[in-house]
Each structure stands twice: as C-alpha cells, then as structure tokens.
Write an enzyme that holds these catalytic residues in place. Sequence first.
Site, PDB file in Angstrom:
ATOM      1  N   GLY A 208       0.819  -1.205   0.000  1.00  8.18           N
ATOM      2  CA  GLY A 208       0.000   0.000   0.000  1.00  8.18           C
ATOM      3  C   GLY A 208       0.855   1.257   0.000  1.00  8.18           C
ATOM      4  N   SER A 209       0.402   2.250   0.737  1.00  9.24           N
ATOM      5  CA  SER A 209       1.025   3.575   0.643  1.00  9.24           C
ATOM      6  C   SER A 209       2.406   3.685   1.282  1.00  9.24           C
ATOM      7  CB  SER A 209       0.093   4.628   1.253  1.00  9.24           C
ATOM      8  OG  SER A 209      -1.042   4.798   0.425  1.00  9.24           O
ATOM      9  N   VAL A 210       2.843   2.713   2.088  1.00  7.42           N
ATOM     10  CA  VAL A 210       4.216   2.800   2.591  1.00  7.42           C
ATOM     11  C   VAL A 210       5.210   2.651   1.441  1.00  7.42           C
ATOM     12  CG1 VAL A 210       3.702   2.075   4.957  1.00  7.42           C
ATOM     13  CG2 VAL A 210       4.217   0.341   3.227  1.00  7.42           C
ATOM     14  N   TYR A 211       4.746   2.064   0.327  1.00  9.74           N
ATOM     15  CA  TYR A 211       5.604   1.920  -0.859  1.00  9.74           C
ATOM     16  C   TYR A 211       5.867   3.270  -1.524  1.00  9.74           C
ATOM     17  CZ  TYR A 211       7.370  -0.213  -5.191  1.00  9.74           C
ATOM     18  OH  TYR A 211       8.143  -0.593  -6.259  1.00  9.74           O
ATOM     19  N   LYS A 212       5.050   4.268  -1.205  1.00  7.12           N
ATOM     20  CA  LYS A 212       5.251   5.602  -1.770  1.00  7.12           C
ATOM     21  C   LYS A 212       6.596   6.194  -1.354  1.00  7.12           C
ATOM     22  CE  LYS A 212       0.289   6.513  -1.978  1.00  7.12           C
ATOM     23  NZ  LYS A 212      -0.861   7.185  -1.344  1.00  7.12           N
TER      24      LYS A 212
END
Length: 484
Positions: A208-212
């Site tokens: 999810g958004s931690v990959y951003k």
Amino acid sequence: MFVMFLALFVSVTMIQFVDADDLRANDLNTRTIMNGYKVERGSILVDGNPIAFSTPTKDSYRYVRQYSDGELYAPITGYYSTRQGRTGLENAMNQELSGTANSQFFTRIMNTINGVDPQGSSVETTISAKAQTVARDAMAEGGFEGAVVALDPKTGEILALYSTPSFDPNLLSSNDDAEIIKNYRQLTDDPSKPLNNRAIAGDLYHPGSVYKLVVAAAAIESGAATPSTEFANPDVITLPQSTHPMQNASRTTCGSGETATLQQALIYSCNIPIAELAMSMDRDEVPKMANAFGFGQDIEIPLAVTPSVSPVPKDKAQVALSSIGQLDVRATPLQMAMVSAGIANEGTVMKPQLVKSVISPDLKVEQEFSAEEFSKPISAKTAKSVAGMMEAGVTDPNGLAQKAGIDGVRVAGKTGTAENSNTDDANGVPFTLWFTGFAPVDNPKVAVAVVIESGGGAAYNNLGGSYDLPTTVGKRVMEAVLSE
C-alpha cells in the site's frame, strides 16, 4: 596401483574434509542424529538469558529441547526435534548449537583429550527483550494478526521480530515422535497459519502507501521531483489506455489547492500525485529503486527471508497502480523496515542481522558478527529530503502518521492501507494496514515496520484504519527501544 591409491586418497579427502559439513548436515545421516543425542545443545539467548535450552532426560535421547516464552520468541527460535526437523535459528545455526561448526573444531579436540562431554555453543541474538515483549503486547491488546519488525538503522541489528498468531515450540520439541506429528498437524490445519513467520515469509503483503517512500526516493534521486514539486490535483483520474478510475483514499483532492506537492502527497497519503509522478518516469525507475533497497534479493538474517517483489509494470496504467503499492508489488515487514532504516541512515541500508555472537561453553566468544553495509540506494541528500517529508507526516496536524508522535522526540513515519481485491469491487475485502518509521530523526536508533491484517480483525469489524492501529503499535515499539 599408484593411480588406484591416488584415487582412494582423493576420495577419502573429499569425504573426510571437503564434504564433511554437508554430510554431517544431511538429514539422512543417522550417525549424526545418534551422535546428536550425546550433545547438550547450546542455548539461544536474548539479553544474555536463555530462551531455548536443553535439559537432561532419562530416555535414550538424553536431552530434550525447551523454550521459555515460547510463543513470544517462536518466530526467532523456531523449533528443534531430534527426528522431526527444525526451523528458525535452531536450523540456521544448527552447527554452532550442536557443536559441529568448523569454528569449534579445536574445542572438540580439546574436549576429547580432556574427557569433557561434548556440548554445543550458545547463540546470542540481537533481540531486545523489551522491544519484543512490547511488540507482542501491543498486537495482543488489539487482537491483531500480523507482524512487527524493529531495526537499528546504523548497524542492521534486529531488535524485534514478532509474528502473530504464533505457536509454542515446546509442542514440537518433545522426544515423542507421535506427539510431535499430532501437534504439527493441528498447527498446519489451523486456518490462521501460526507456523507462518509473517515478519519475513508467508504469503507477503501488498505494501500500500508505505511503498510511496520508494517512489519518492526514486523521483528525488533521479531528479524527477523535489518535495515541493507540484502536480495537478483532481479528485479522480482515468488511468491511461484504461477505463479504470483512480482516487485518493479520502475520495477528495489532495488538499484544497489546484495543485498538490510531493510532500503533501506523502503527508496526506494521496494516490493521484504519486501516480502522476511515477508515470512521468521510466517504467523501471521505481522497481530499480525497490531492488536497491532489497526487493527481489535473497536475504539471510541468517533465517531465510522470502524476497519481496516489485516487477517492472507493463504499461503506464500498471505503473500508476504499482506506485501506490498495489498490483503485483508485495513486501515483508522486514523489507519495509529496511526502507525506513535506509532513509534514516543517510541513504545506507545495513544488512539486517539477528545473531550478535556465538559463545562457547566456557564463555569465550567464538564468532562475533559486525555491522555490514547491504546497499546505498540513495544519497544522504535524498534521504534527508524523504526523512523530512516523513517527519512532516507526524508533525502536521492533518498528517496521517501523527499518532506516531513521541513527546520530546523527532519521529518520522508513513502509514499505508492496502486493498487485497483483484477486482474493481473491493467491498467486503478487509484492508491490510501498515506503518513504518524511525526515531529520533536527528540521531536514529530504531526503525520499525508494523503490518496488521484484515483491517484490524473482528474487534474493529474488519474496518480499522492505518491512521491509528499499526501507527500506535509502531510508536510503542519505538518508545520501548528509546527507553533502554
């Protein structure tokens, strides 16, 4: 005759010396198994205290393996049985624990000369008992399933490695084969999969958004963007060559302006600006950065870690979906902790290490493991920029990582909520909740990654969010490390 003698000499040399370790380790070598009964296996230690140890018995096996706080440390120790296999450190460090490693050769000779019973060496782990216990308690209080990993960013030492649901290794370490097989079948039949080490293996998770964080690092390192770079700020876009719409998690624009910056996108965890940024770069730019952080690489800690994956997207629509940690991107909590640790450590990722030293029965250090660089995916300047945005995610009044804040400590953090449906209709499919971060920003001592399955579980009607659940767990673990 000379040729025959030479062939025999070579053959004996290969068996006695070159292949000796492999032959000893072979599970079909019954002599090794029988000899193992005579050895008091070394202990596995946390903060100098044994969490796995051997005790004498009156049966033919002579010893039985036992575990204190078994469920707490099972993801680390694994289990050991004389005839039914071994896992975890019991397997990865088997030669040291059983006293058969090359480093213990002279010790074995001296023990034989002196008539001393054979004994294995102990393995001192890098684990902090306090951090591990807090990780367990924080997850248990919420009734969560998932995992927690904490690292020292400067050394790579693993301070906590917890997976839940866990299991009691004592169930699989008795000297009764029938009992072990029965207990093993019950554990493998359990739908919650307690034998899966969710921290480093298992089915992996969409990040999810931690990959951003990886997207931001790739963009800043390549010069494609800075924290202040602005992007168009619609509340929905249609992905290229597709009818698939993409929205921010808030279902609104990223802030109230006509444009949104990269920093705003990280603080508020907006999808659209990140997707626009990723689509402006080459398709392989983000996967290359992910690989530099450890995705796709074989890692041993010395436990084998299932490689996280970030394949090169086939088109811009897939680039957009991959950039927000969806599609085919999958990660372990250890991998996401390594991303935060690398950012914290001025762009250098240290090799994660679970073992600190090997200690002989007479308390001499036989092996000592030192810090080792794993990779340097980004410059110190890029790391500082990403760290600054992560810190703003905690300090901004509307930042989604604000619950990671610790009084008097500069904390950096990023939340993530991953959808787990492969269709456009994700209704009824619980989200995977993430938090990753580090502290203190100015002198990092701990980096964490927390993953919680199924939207927090039944206690939260499977609808819990990353804003508070994994973020609060991560905060507590960071506090535990900083308090030592």
